[in-house]
Design a protein around this motif. Structure first.
Motif, PDB file in Angstrom:
ATOM      1  N   LEU A 164       0.829  -1.201   0.000  1.00  0.00           N
ATOM      2  CA  LEU A 164       0.000   0.000   0.000  1.00  0.00           C
ATOM      3  C   LEU A 164       0.865   1.254   0.000  1.00  0.00           C
ATOM      4  CD1 LEU A 164      -2.861   1.180   0.151  1.00  0.00           C
ATOM      5  CD2 LEU A 164      -2.670   1.092   2.647  1.00  0.00           C
ATOM      6  N   ALA A 165       1.937   1.245   0.779  1.00  0.00           N
ATOM      7  CA  ALA A 165       2.844   2.391   0.791  1.00  0.00           C
ATOM      8  C   ALA A 165       3.487   2.587  -0.574  1.00  0.00           C
ATOM      9  CB  ALA A 165       3.908   2.203   1.864  1.00  0.00           C
ATOM     10  N   ARG A 166       3.854   1.501  -1.226  1.00  0.00           N
ATOM     11  CA  ARG A 166       4.458   1.616  -2.560  1.00  0.00           C
ATOM     12  C   ARG A 166       3.435   2.121  -3.579  1.00  0.00           C
ATOM     13  NH1 ARG A 166       7.128  -3.778  -0.895  1.00  0.00           N
ATOM     14  NH2 ARG A 166       9.153  -3.060  -0.103  1.00  0.00           N
ATOM     15  N   LEU A 167       2.167   1.731  -3.399  1.00  0.00           N
ATOM     16  CA  LEU A 167       1.114   2.299  -4.243  1.00  0.00           C
ATOM     17  C   LEU A 167       1.025   3.809  -4.027  1.00  0.00           C
ATOM     18  CD1 LEU A 167      -1.393   2.121  -6.111  1.00  0.00           C
ATOM     19  CD2 LEU A 167      -2.747   1.626  -4.061  1.00  0.00           C
ATOM     20  N   SER A 168       1.081   4.253  -2.767  1.00  0.00           N
ATOM     21  CA  SER A 168       1.032   5.687  -2.479  1.00  0.00           C
ATOM     22  C   SER A 168       2.191   6.420  -3.139  1.00  0.00           C
ATOM     23  CB  SER A 168       1.059   5.928  -0.968  1.00  0.00           C
ATOM     24  OG  SER A 168      -0.135   5.490  -0.354  1.00  0.00           O
ATOM     25  N   LEU A 169       3.381   5.845  -3.084  1.00  0.00           N
ATOM     26  CA  LEU A 169       4.541   6.473  -3.711  1.00  0.00           C
ATOM     27  C   LEU A 169       4.369   6.569  -5.230  1.00  0.00           C
ATOM     28  CD1 LEU A 169       7.480   4.835  -1.708  1.00  0.00           C
ATOM     29  CD2 LEU A 169       6.607   7.176  -1.506  1.00  0.00           C
ATOM     30  N   ALA A 170       3.757   5.552  -5.829  1.00  0.00           N
ATOM     31  CA  ALA A 170       3.539   5.567  -7.273  1.00  0.00           C
ATOM     32  C   ALA A 170       2.471   6.578  -7.678  1.00  0.00           C
ATOM     33  CB  ALA A 170       3.155   4.166  -7.758  1.00  0.00           C
ATOM     34  N   LEU A 171       1.475   6.780  -6.816  1.00  0.00           N
ATOM     35  CA  LEU A 171       0.401   7.729  -7.112  1.00  0.00           C
ATOM     36  C   LEU A 171       0.813   9.171  -6.838  1.00  0.00           C
ATOM     37  CD1 LEU A 171      -2.684   5.860  -5.566  1.00  0.00           C
ATOM     38  CD2 LEU A 171      -2.255   6.257  -8.006  1.00  0.00           C
ATOM     39  N   GLU A 172       1.794   9.352  -5.970  1.00  0.00           N
ATOM     40  CA  GLU A 172       2.129  10.700  -5.488  1.00  0.00           C
ATOM     41  C   GLU A 172       2.398  11.724  -6.589  1.00  0.00           C
ATOM     42  OE1 GLU A 172       5.084  12.798  -2.193  1.00  0.00           O
ATOM     43  OE2 GLU A 172       5.538  10.797  -2.956  1.00  0.00           O
ATOM     44  N   PRO A 173       3.172  11.407  -7.622  1.00  0.00           N
ATOM     45  CA  PRO A 173       3.464  12.437  -8.630  1.00  0.00           C
ATOM     46  C   PRO A 173       2.350  12.671  -9.640  1.00  0.00           C
ATOM     47  CG  PRO A 173       4.593  10.421  -9.203  1.00  0.00           C
ATOM     48  CD  PRO A 173       3.943  10.172  -7.876  1.00  0.00           C
ATOM     49  N   LEU A 174       1.299  11.857  -9.623  1.00  0.00           N
ATOM     50  CA  LEU A 174       0.270  11.940 -10.654  1.00  0.00           C
ATOM     51  C   LEU A 174      -0.694  13.087 -10.392  1.00  0.00           C
ATOM     52  CD1 LEU A 174      -0.665   8.161 -11.144  1.00  0.00           C
ATOM     53  CD2 LEU A 174       1.158   9.496 -12.233  1.00  0.00           C
ATOM     54  N   LYS A 175      -1.000  13.830 -11.436  1.00  0.00           N
ATOM     55  CA  LYS A 175      -2.071  14.834 -11.421  1.00  0.00           C
ATOM     56  C   LYS A 175      -3.064  14.388 -12.489  1.00  0.00           C
ATOM     57  CE  LYS A 175      -0.174  17.403  -8.262  1.00  0.00           C
ATOM     58  NZ  LYS A 175       0.793  16.364  -7.802  1.00  0.00           N
ATOM     59  N   LEU A 176      -4.217  13.917 -12.062  1.00  0.00           N
ATOM     60  CA  LEU A 176      -5.120  13.194 -12.954  1.00  0.00           C
ATOM     61  C   LEU A 176      -6.393  13.965 -13.236  1.00  0.00           C
ATOM     62  CD1 LEU A 176      -4.792   9.635 -11.382  1.00  0.00           C
ATOM     63  CD2 LEU A 176      -3.428  10.671 -13.204  1.00  0.00           C
ATOM     64  N   PRO A 177      -7.029  13.688 -14.369  1.00  0.00           N
ATOM     65  CA  PRO A 177      -8.315  14.315 -14.665  1.00  0.00           C
ATOM     66  C   PRO A 177      -9.354  13.911 -13.622  1.00  0.00           C
ATOM     67  CG  PRO A 177      -7.902  12.498 -16.167  1.00  0.00           C
ATOM     68  CD  PRO A 177      -6.623  12.741 -15.425  1.00  0.00           C
ATOM     69  N   ALA A 178     -10.206  14.852 -13.265  1.00  0.00           N
ATOM     70  CA  ALA A 178     -11.341  14.599 -12.366  1.00  0.00           C
ATOM     71  C   ALA A 178     -10.929  14.142 -10.975  1.00  0.00           C
ATOM     72  CB  ALA A 178     -12.308  13.587 -12.995  1.00  0.00           C
ATOM     73  N   MET A 179      -9.716  14.448 -10.557  1.00  0.00           N
ATOM     74  CA  MET A 179      -9.312  14.029  -9.211  1.00  0.00           C
ATOM     75  C   MET A 179     -10.001  14.866  -8.132  1.00  0.00           C
ATOM     76  SD  MET A 179      -5.359  15.352  -9.091  1.00  0.00           S
ATOM     77  CE  MET A 179      -4.946  17.109  -9.075  1.00  0.00           C
ATOM     78  N   HIS A 180     -10.651  15.962  -8.518  1.00  0.00           N
ATOM     79  CA  HIS A 180     -11.394  16.791  -7.575  1.00  0.00           C
ATOM     80  C   HIS A 180     -12.914  16.624  -7.723  1.00  0.00           C
ATOM     81  CE1 HIS A 180      -7.723  18.798  -6.342  1.00  0.00           C
ATOM     82  NE2 HIS A 180      -7.448  19.100  -7.590  1.00  0.00           N
ATOM     83  N   ARG A 181     -13.344  15.597  -8.459  1.00  0.00           N
ATOM     84  CA  ARG A 181     -14.785  15.389  -8.644  1.00  0.00           C
ATOM     85  C   ARG A 181     -15.437  15.024  -7.305  1.00  0.00           C
ATOM     86  NH1 ARG A 181     -12.200  10.896  -9.034  1.00  0.00           N
ATOM     87  NH2 ARG A 181     -13.170   8.907  -8.478  1.00  0.00           N
TER      88      ARG A 181
END
Length: 364
Positions: A164-181
């Protein structure tokens, strides 16, 4: 790792960017829009046309079996050659969620330390298809045993925490469409969830939920602006966590959004609080595994148990409400409720200081 090249722009205007007040973007309008999404169930029409969509958009033929799901229509696809895939479809209101999901999965390709489904591109090379009244995407189906069906030994939970921590590290740099929906499961909605407590049966569970949510509003929420925020999975439950031959895998990014990074740890831990003889009910090993990859800050350690209890309470509130809306699907909707009620009862015995000390003991 950068954001997926296919991602659509999302400037997040008016939403939390890590420096704004945590309460500012989560207005009444946001909450009502998020609640409206979970007050809608998948259309039967979407299920009937799965085979047509598969052929038209991917040039593939196979048999489809519709699976249980909250809002999207999810179908298990078996191709003629025996390969199995997952086809997700939704009406127009699901477009933003799907744009987020496909960009998240594409952005995770090549990451290590965990597994996630891969996107199967359409005949036109896009991550998803969008027709006038329906949209969807196709992904690989990961073989494995869901965590809720596995023997969750301390070692297994430690490995889940690390993954789970490694998933968080992989997601950290991403800025994705609709992430504020709008997402009802977002921490920003939790203060307003107490209007759903009328759907709870009276008794100790309702009392514990009220106390946990009051504690969240008064003590936890005001400090969340001080922790790191990023794209999160937002639902690493035992149903969305698989044990595979290649390690731990995470599926179903439908509730993913921009939120406190520690929230994913709180959610995963909330589901494994089962043993009243242990201070954190058995979540100690999962927390320790996570912290071995991403050490907890002093503030995160202080807030973690309060977040876990609030998440358990949110799960109880939302699912009692939705079970009343859709009584025929109540068993599926409430599949995690008994676990949340038990876990909340165990953690409610801890005082604030005792809870913080228990976390520190778990992650020496």
């Amino acid at each position: 790792m950068g954001a997926c090249n296919d991602a659509l722009p999302d400037d997040g205007k008016g939403h939390l960017d890590g420096t704004q007040s945590v309460g500012t973007p989560f207005t009444e309008v946001y909450f009502r829009a998020a609640a409206a999404i979970l007050a809608t169930k998948p259309s039967a029409a979407e299920a009937r046309v799965s085979g047509e969509l598969l052929l038209r958009n991917y040039g593939l033929t196979g048999t489809t079996i519709v699976l249980s799901s909250e809002v999207e229509c999810t179908a298990d696809v078996t191709l003629l050659n025996g390969d199995r895939l997952i086809l997700k479809t939704s009406s127009r209101q699901g477009r933003d969620s799907f744009r987020f999901q496909v960009a998240a999965l594409a952005g995770l390709e090549g990451a290590s330390g965990f597994a996630a489904p891969h996107i199967v591109r359409t005949r036109g090379g896009t991550l998803m298809f969008e027709e006038e009244e329906i949209c969807g995407y196709l992904q690989t189906r990961l073989p494995g045993v869901p965590l809720h069906e596995a023997n969750a030994t301390p070692d297994v939970l430690y490995q889940v925490g690390q993954a789970l921590a490694r998933l968080s590290l992989a997601l950290e740099p991403l800025k994705l469409p609709a992430m504020h929906r709008p997402v009802l499961w977002h921490v920003g909605c939790w203060p307003r969830l107490m209007e759903l407590e009328k759907h709870l049966p009276s008794g100790s569970v309702a009392d514990s939920v009220h106390l946990a949510m009051s504690n969240y509003v008064e003590l936890i929420e005001p400090q969340l602006r001080e922790v790191g925020w990023q794209v999160t999975h937002n639902d690493p439950s035992p149903f969305n966590t698989l044990l595979t031959d290649n390690g731990v895998a995470f599926i179903d990014f439908g509730d993913g959004c921009w939120g406190p990074r520690i929230q994913d740890l709180a959610i995963a831990a909330s589901h494994v609080v089962t043993d009243p003889s242990l201070a954190l009910g058995g979540a100690e090993n999962l927390i320790a595994g996570y912290a071995s990859v991403i050490p907890l800050s002093a503030l995160e350690a202080k807030l973690l148990v309060g977040l876990i209890k609030a998440r358990q309470s949110a799960l109880i509130l939302i699912n009692y409400w939705r079970a009343g809306l859709f009584p025929a699907e109540a068993a599926y909707i409430k599949k995690n409720v008994a676990r949340a009620e038990r876990g909340l009862a165990i953690l409610s015995a801890l005082g604030v200081g005792e809870a913080e000390m228990a976390v520190h003991r778990a992650v020496p």
